[in-house]
Enzyme design. Sequence first.
Site, PDB file in Angstrom:
ATOM      1  N   HIS A  72      88.218  91.298  23.134  1.00 16.77           N
ATOM      2  CA  HIS A  72      89.429  91.603  22.365  1.00 16.77           C
ATOM      3  C   HIS A  72      90.294  90.359  22.192  1.00 16.77           C
ATOM      4  CE1 HIS A  72      89.524  96.224  23.251  1.00 16.77           C
ATOM      5  NE2 HIS A  72      88.426  95.819  22.641  1.00 16.77           N
ATOM      6  N   TYR A 200      99.387  99.852  24.533  1.00 11.51           N
ATOM      7  CA  TYR A 200     100.319 100.154  25.621  1.00 11.51           C
ATOM      8  C   TYR A 200     101.512 100.852  24.978  1.00 11.51           C
ATOM      9  CZ  TYR A 200      97.812  97.098  28.890  1.00 11.51           C
ATOM     10  OH  TYR A 200      96.869  96.537  29.726  1.00 11.51           O
ATOM     11  N   PRO A 291      98.462  98.749  37.959  1.00  5.15           N
ATOM     12  CA  PRO A 291      97.428  98.423  36.973  1.00  5.15           C
ATOM     13  C   PRO A 291      97.950  98.001  35.593  1.00  5.15           C
ATOM     14  CG  PRO A 291      97.591 100.792  37.251  1.00  5.15           C
ATOM     15  CD  PRO A 291      98.495 100.189  38.277  1.00  5.15           C
ATOM     16  N   LYS A 295      95.363  93.314  36.510  1.00  7.50           N
ATOM     17  CA  LYS A 295      95.087  92.101  37.297  1.00  7.50           C
ATOM     18  C   LYS A 295      94.226  92.315  38.550  1.00  7.50           C
ATOM     19  CE  LYS A 295      97.123  88.948  34.966  1.00  7.50           C
ATOM     20  NZ  LYS A 295      96.150  88.880  33.895  1.00  7.50           N
ATOM     21  N   TYR A 382      98.841  87.663  30.698  1.00 11.15           N
ATOM     22  CA  TYR A 382      97.877  88.751  30.531  1.00 11.15           C
ATOM     23  C   TYR A 382      96.443  88.227  30.510  1.00 11.15           C
ATOM     24  CZ  TYR A 382      96.175  93.300  28.898  1.00 11.15           C
ATOM     25  OH  TYR A 382      95.534  94.509  28.794  1.00 11.15           O
TER      26      TYR A 382
HETATM   27  C1  PHB Z   1      91.257 100.135  31.753  1.00  8.10           C
HETATM   28  O1  PHB Z   1      90.578  99.975  30.724  1.00  8.10           O
HETATM   29  O2  PHB Z   1      90.870 100.872  32.670  1.00  8.10           O
HETATM   30  C2  PHB Z   1      92.567  99.439  31.870  1.00  8.10           C
HETATM   31  C3  PHB Z   1      92.930  98.537  30.899  1.00  8.10           C
HETATM   32  C4  PHB Z   1      94.158  97.904  30.990  1.00  8.10           C
HETATM   33  C5  PHB Z   1      95.008  98.185  32.045  1.00  8.10           C
HETATM   34  C6  PHB Z   1      94.637  99.090  33.030  1.00  8.10           C
HETATM   35  C7  PHB Z   1      93.411  99.718  32.938  1.00  8.10           C
HETATM   36  O3  PHB Z   1      96.226  97.581  32.114  1.00  8.10           O
END
Ligand code: PHB
Length: 391
Positions: A72, A200, A291, A295, A382
């Site tokens: 991505h 998000y 999460p 990280k 990130y």
């Molecule tokens: C996930 O794909 O499980 C995932 C992706 C981004 C995050 C947390 C979990 O910030």
Amino acid sequence: MRAQVGIVGAGPAGLTLALLLERAGIDCVVLESRTREYVEKRVRAGLLEQNTVDLLHELGVGERLAREGLEHRGIFLRHRGHTQHIDMAELTGRHITIYGQQEVVKDLIAARLDLGAPLHFEVSEVAIHDLEGERPRITYTHAGSEHELACDAIAGCDGFHGVCRPSIPLGLLTEHESVYDFGWLGILAEAAPTTDELIYGWHENGFALYSMRSPRISRLYLQVPADEDIERWPDERIWEELQTRLAAEGWSVGEGPIFEKGIAPLRSFVAEPMQHGRLFLAGDAAHIVPPTGAKGLNLAVNDVRLLAAALVDWFRTGSSAGLDGYSTAALRRVWRAQDFSNYMTQLLHDLGGGEFQQGLQLARLEYLERSEAAARSLAENYVGLPAAGDF
Ligand code: PHB
Ligand code: APR
């Protein structure tokens, strides 16, 4: 039995460390309390920083990752139907890759077994001894009999609930912890993602995240109270709430059968120092991040990258300078990630602070949109700061 390094735990930290060490000709034994099937099926997060992807390729375990991982450029931030793209590739020149943690674990286990190197599942009564001496030991039970492994060093890669961290004498370790009063309800669904990058979502009802595992499998999360009962979330309610929190005009979340559902608490935790005598902690055994910044796995991999280099240097030259500095070096990145994960969590979740807090969050989101400097700061954290030096 003897091994140069005894590794407790076959998660991403223990397995990556084992490969790094074997590659340098250092023999190690990996001990795991669960079955192989359990660790290969345990559903966790799935976002790899470029540093992590590069290391897995370097270790020769990147073939399936290259084929099945989804690369991505960035992420979307969405609030009140408005979508903003943070183009991390443009802002930082680096990418992120979606590839489930259990897929990483499967690849690492296969590579270790291919080498014919010792990796024992279903061990019990694991205990570590003589950490302050030159010959630390691990005792454990495997296949009904008791064993003792004498080592030069022990790597505690046994996760947050493992036995290694609590083996450090009381008073030598400082533990910092912040527990949030909300958790994440996560699902996996047989549904083609209707977004090509992660979303998000900020919403008055709470945070939501749209992620994925493949072109046919979606991974989605909802902020829920920490003590929430999963029984209160039948599939219809989950989809309804995801549609509400992630809504945008003329668009909807792709729905399909849910085949995995669970609630995980959110926690920030750091244990300092990450070493005592001949014991070195790595990954979740030493720290946990919420999460939101994705990280956890990447930090675990960074720890063992540093630890492996220090151990190799020690075995080759006898110099303990790298090992002595391991905790300090690893903790720099750990605290950076703690700060970023906390920032992302505070930016996007309902923290219970009412309209004043919402006003601040919306102002921050708008700032990310108007200021390239702000967006770049989010992006570089990130995607992960480069692995060069001790960051
Ligand atoms: C996930 O794909 O499980 C995932 C992706 C981004 C995050 C947390 C979990 O910030
Ligand atoms: N003896 C042997 N193994 C143990 C013991 C023990 N006493 N206690 C725990 N383990 C094993 C667990 O079963 C697990 O397989 O140690 C392993 C630790 O692995 P992880 O929890 O995956 O931790 P780590 O390798 O540090 O990886 C961190 O995992 O929790 C996620 O999001 C986190 O992505 C991050 C990553």
